[in-house]
Design an enzyme around this catalytic site. Structure first.
Site, PDB file in Angstrom:
ATOM      1  CB  ILE A 187     -94.171 -52.341  -6.078  1.00 39.56           C
ATOM      2  CG1 ILE A 187     -93.492 -51.064  -5.552  1.00 39.56           C
ATOM      3  CG2 ILE A 187     -95.550 -52.032  -6.656  1.00 39.56           C
ATOM      4  CD1 ILE A 187     -94.240 -50.322  -4.478  1.00 39.56           C
TER       5      ILE A 187
ATOM      6  CB  ILE B 144     -86.206 -44.676   5.724  1.00 42.48           C
ATOM      7  CG1 ILE B 144     -84.746 -44.594   6.178  1.00 42.48           C
ATOM      8  CG2 ILE B 144     -87.084 -43.764   6.580  1.00 42.48           C
ATOM      9  CD1 ILE B 144     -84.093 -43.268   5.888  1.00 42.48           C
TER      10      ILE B 144
ATOM     11  CG  HIS C 239     -89.655 -41.857   4.114  1.00 44.61           C
ATOM     12  ND1 HIS C 239     -88.598 -41.063   4.475  1.00 44.61           N
ATOM     13  CD2 HIS C 239     -89.205 -42.657   3.120  1.00 44.61           C
ATOM     14  CE1 HIS C 239     -87.541 -41.364   3.721  1.00 44.61           C
ATOM     15  NE2 HIS C 239     -87.889 -42.337   2.888  1.00 44.61           N
TER      16      HIS C 239
ATOM     17  CB  VAL D 235     -91.906 -59.777 -19.206  1.00 47.77           C
ATOM     18  CG1 VAL D 235     -92.991 -59.364 -20.206  1.00 47.77           C
ATOM     19  CG2 VAL D 235     -92.535 -60.486 -18.010  1.00 47.77           C
TER      20      VAL D 235
ATOM     21  NE  ARG E 251     -82.806 -42.293  -4.847  1.00 43.38           N
ATOM     22  CZ  ARG E 251     -81.754 -41.532  -4.569  1.00 43.38           C
ATOM     23  NH1 ARG E 251     -80.542 -41.957  -4.835  1.00 43.38           N
ATOM     24  NH2 ARG E 251     -81.920 -40.350  -4.053  1.00 43.38           N
TER      25      ARG E 251
ATOM     26  CB  SER F 236     -87.944 -41.852  -1.946  1.00 45.39           C
ATOM     27  OG  SER F 236     -88.262 -41.586  -0.623  1.00 45.39           O
TER      28      SER F 236
ATOM     29  CB  CYS G 271     -64.256 -61.567   5.538  1.00 40.78           C
ATOM     30  SG  CYS G 271     -65.498 -62.817   5.187  1.00 40.78           S
TER      31      CYS G 271
ATOM     32  CB  CYS H 178     -67.986 -67.549   4.919  1.00 38.08           C
ATOM     33  SG  CYS H 178     -68.905 -66.078   4.506  1.00 38.08           S
TER      34      CYS H 178
END
Lengths: 419, 501
Positions: free
Chosen positions: B16, B52, B54, B179, B321, B348, B447, B452
């Site tokens: 956002i 997604i 939507h 903040v 969420r 969502s 892995c 790595c």
């Protein structure tokens, strides 16, 4: 793109690949290239700064770096070409039976066309996700090999209050390694009712340092949002299901020694058949995969507990590659499958031609005492005082016995003997 | 005459905040600062969701007018933005499956709602058409709502792209900047109090995700609360089969779109999320639980004929969420506090709506400051994503290595990521292991970084000029070591057996 043509390409410069290269050279294969991901040869050995290597292969108890240095010293006496820092991206089998390996390294892309390949890429460690360890996902959770790399290659300490998950040799050795630096090892958590490592390591790595071993316990949860703060440990029942309320152990690092997996991705993509039991490729008694001319050795073939076995497999693969290159073919017809019978968790090779001596490497599913490994259809028996899942058995069946096989399969059972 | 630019501080560099910063960067009137408490962008709600885009039939316009309006509009804008910003996206369409008459009736309601919301191409398809669209969809499904405009995006790539483009257009990014308060004098905003000092601002836009209500409280706005809703996910190895080509939903319930089966833009099958409403205080609770993962597995199993074997799972994770009071997005200014705009409650379809939210915020800002905005002549809409060595052909890779030898050095074996890509990611702002991971996919394979991570840490250490042990996974407090191997000895901080008892 740099294009090369060789008799033999070896992928992997750990003990299996090094032993294969040295043997192949000694047998007389003329053009050999060994490629390894790392700039430094030796595979995982340079970071294994404990002893326990080489009793069978060199007849001496060596450290990992010592074992690797000996092989590297022998390799230097050959004309084997080494490509370090080289990544094999693809294996391509051509209709003319040549194999192409495409790869990359600093400054060049390359293609090696060869008559045979020995694939010795080793294994990787299972992760917390594969082990199903729930909870949060903070930093401070390392695999044992990763922690070992940080400590013994790069000289940094991952944490000071340590919980080790898994009591295989890797876990036990890392417990001691942390203790040696003054870290507090709060416990080794083992889900099985018996330790996963050698008895000598239980004594030398845990008991000598006063490190508690929690058998039949599992780490159910990791806690801590940025850095790990604790783990929740639960007792498990006979079906490995958590029971009871559990307890917390505060720690700033969790070290996972929860098993190894052969690194077969490149082989599988090239079409090699994989054995669910070993996680490695299915091979015949030449240690040849289902792709003719592509051989496998070391921990990519089967996760070994002794480096000596990995080196032995490398030599065996080199002998097979030599025969293929010098004679143009191998006798593969009539190969019969090994059937895993009672208390046999895995066995390698998975196919036998019955025309030559075969060294079998296997593991049992459950510990048992006073047993025999019995090759059913040929009536061949090897008595053993005890078998344990963490300890591989290695038996050599001579061709003269295998010749007796009249059926289309060879069954291996672990039989209990009368006391 | 040149007017004094208005200084706008956006709190939160998630999808956002990053979308808003891009839109505001178009205008000469604003001097934009984007303030993020984490060490990198997109690490809050944005990095752990389903990714997604939507279609927009879910949200009831009467109950959730902003969700309904901004989702459909956002879906349209993403087509342009993904193109301009070179963001990986797949416009694969989605199927919401119905397994009985009751569910078919719900689909019919959704179809008509979708038409009212302005979703194009929606239709209800029968069993055989479902199989044609998605061979692995469950054979038990009797009908499905086919939404061809739905898509799959990489949410963190989207945030990274938006921020890179914003910065290229003059936005100043403040990372690791939390903040702590908002300074107000005589009802007018003066700026942000942060852990790194005071940042002057005339306007504050609150895009702080899961903490939006806490930020709003700093200016005295207490009209809503954010409740974390946890969603757990399971990710499979790239090689796990069968994958799906469409996004598969169950028939939604009034509170949730349910557990989804989808294939990420990188080619990993993914299932999730669960939906667990947490206590308001648990805003950092992202644990995976047996019940959550079992629920995800059981729910996903119903949508497909077959899931890959559990042994092909390479990771599970959880995200939060931000569920706002009332359920609808909160995008508004306030009479009580001139200079404060909320872009909050982005549950969502927040990811889908983000570009539309950004335009709406820009419009609110314009109307509140009451002046015509002037577009920058120099504004650059384009951004190129990093080279992905693994996605090239042998000859393309070979050509790259000729240009720079460091493309030949593979650091992540599973995902075939090169040293040069890691260096490029650092040039683009990564300072941590996770920063590299989200820009290059290193450590995202089988892995999960165990083989790595140290190689990436070595490059970070060298390029940033910090000791190896100080390299962190995700900023301060997450360093890969506690010091040199002898640190306990040197500091006399032994906690093991060397301490006298």
């Amino acid at each position: 793109m740099r294009e090369m043509q060789r008799d033999l390409t070896i992928i992997g410069g750990g003990p299996a690949g090094l032993a294969a290269a040295i043997k192949a050279w000694k047998l007389g294969i003329e053009s050999i290239t060994l490629i390894d991901e790392s700039e430094r040869l030796g595979g995982v050995l340079p970071q294994c700064i404990h002893t326990g290597f080489g009793l069978h292969y060199f007849g001496e108890d060596l450290t990992g770096p010592e074992f690797a240095a000996r092989l590297i010293g022998r390799l230097k006496e050959t004309d084997v070409e080494v490509l370090g820092g080289a990544y094999a991206a693809e294996i391509n089998v051509k209709p003319d039976s040549f194999k192409e390996v495409y790869g990359y390294r600093y400054g060049e892309a390359f293609k090696i066309k060869s008559k045979a390949i020995i694939y010795a890429a080793g294994c990787r460690e299972r992760t917390r996700f594969e082990a199903g360890i729930l909870g949060e996902r903070p930093s401070g959770v390392y695999t044992a090999g990763e922690a070992q790399t940080l400590m013994d290659i790069y000289g940094i300490l991952p944490g000071k209050e340590i919980v080790i998950v898994g009591s295989g040799d890797v876990g036990l050795i890392m417990a001691r390694r942390f203790a040696l630096e003054g870290a507090k090892v709060k416990g080794v958590i083992e889900i099985m009712p018996y330790p996963g490592g050698l008895i000598r390591n239980i004594v030398q790595c845990l008991e000598d340092f006063g490190i508690p071993l929690y058998l039949s316990h599992a780490v159910a949860e990791v806690k801590g949002s940025r850095r790990v703060e604790s783990v929740k440990v639960m007792k498990v029942d006979g079906n490995l299901k958590p029971i009871g309320p559990g307890f917390e152990i505060k720690c700033d690092a969790v070290i996972l020694a929860v098993g190894l997996r052969p690194r077969i991705e490149l082989l599988a993509r090239a079409g090699a058949l994989i054995d669910d039991a070993t996680g490695g490729p299915i091979v015949n008694d030449w240690l040849e995969t289902s792709i003719p001319g592509v051989f496998a050795a070391g921990n990519v073939l089967v996760v070994n507990d002794l480096v000596d076995y990995a080196a032995e497999q490398g030599e065996r693969a080199a002998e097979s590659a030599f025969k293929l290159i010098s004679e143009g073919d191998l006798t593969r017809s009539g190969a019969k499958p090994l059937i895993r019978g009672r208390n046999v968790r895995l066995i390698v090779p998975q196919l036998v031609s019955c025309l030559q001596d075969v060294v079998f490497y296997g593991r049992v599913s459950a510990p048992e005492e006073n047993v025999a490994i019995r090759f059913e259809e040929i009536g061949k028996i090897f008595r053993l005082p005890a078998v344990r899942p963490p300890e591989m058995f290695r038996v050599k069946v001579p061709a003269s016995d295998l010749l007796r096989l009249r059926c289309e399969k060879l069954t291996v059972n672990v039989m209990r003997l009368e006391a | 005459m040149r007017r004094e630019p208005i200084r706008v501080a956006i709190i939160g560099a998630g999808i956002i905040g990053a979308s808003i910063s891009r839109v505001l960067s178009m205008f000469e009137d604003f001097e934009v600062i984007l303030v993020e408490k984490e060490a990198d962008v997109g690490w809050g709600v944005s990095k752990a969701n389903t990714g997604i885009i939507h279609a927009g039939y879910d949200d009831e316009p009467e109950l959730y007018p902003l969700r309904a309006k901004l989702c459909v509009r956002g879906n349209e804008i993403w087509r342009k933005w993904a193109d301009e910003l070179d963001i990986p996206v797949r416009w694969c369409g989605s199927l919401a499956l119905a397994f009985n008459e009751d569910e078919v009736n719900i689909l019919k309601t959704l179809l008509s709602r979708g038409l009212r919301n302005g979703v194009s191409g929606l239709k209800i398809v029968e069993a055989e058409d479902i199989k044609a669209l998605e061979p692995n969809a469950s054979r038990d499904a009797v009908a499905a709502l086919w939404a061809p405009t739905a898509g799959q995006i990489s949410p963190w790539d989207a945030v990274i792209a938006l921020v890179e483009n914003s910065v290229a257009n003059g936005v100043k990014l403040y990372l690791s900047t939390e903040v702590k308060g908002i300074r107000i004098k005589d009802g007018k905003i003066l700026g942000l109090e942060t852990n790194r000092g005071f940042l002057r601002a005339d306007w504050v836009i609150n895009a702080s995700g899961i903490y939006a209500d806490k930020i709003a409280e700093m200016v005295g706005i207490r009209g809503y609360r954010i409740r974390p809703r946890k969603g757990e996910y399971i990710i499979f190895d790239k090689e796990a089969e069968p994958k799906v080509t469409r996004v598969l939903f169950p028939t939604p319930t009034p509170i949730s779109k349910g557990v989804v089966v989808t294939t990420t833009v990188d080619g990993n099958l993914m299932i999730g999320p669960s939906a667990e409403d947490l206590n308001e205080d648990l805003r950092e609770e992202r644990s995976n639980t047996k019940s959550g993962l079992d629920y995800v597995w059981a729910s996903a199993s119903k949508l497909v004929d077959r899931l890959p074997s559990k042994s092909m799972i390479i990771r599970f994770f959880a995200g939060l969420r931000p569920e706002p009071t009332g359920g609808d997005f909160i995008v508004r200014g306030y009479d009580e506090v001139y200079g404060f705009i909320d872009a909050a409650g982005m549950r969502s379809p927040g990811l889908t709506a983000a570009p539309a939210v950004a335009h709406m915020v820009s419009e609110i800002l314009r109307s509140l400051i009451d002046r015509e905005l002037k577009r920058k002549d120099s504004w650059n809409p384009y951004r190129k994503r990093m080279i992905r060595f693994s996605e090239l052909t042998h000859s393309e890779r070979s050509a790259l290595i000729s240009k720079d030898p460091r493309y030949g050095r593979i650091v992540c074996v599973d995902e075939m990521v090169t040293e040069m890509e890691v260096i490029e990611a650092i040039k683009r702002g990564a300072t941590t292991i996770d920063g590299i991971k989200f820009r290059t996919r290193a450590c995202m394979g089988k892995c999960q970084g165990s083989s790595c991570m140290h190689k990436i840490a070595l490059i970070l250490s060298r390029e940033l000029g910090i000791p190896l042990w100080r390299v962190s996974v995700k900023g301060p407090g997450t360093e890969i070591g506690i010091g040199d191997i002898k640190v306990l000895f040197e500091e006399g901080d032994q906690c093991g057996r060397c301490r006298e008892t």
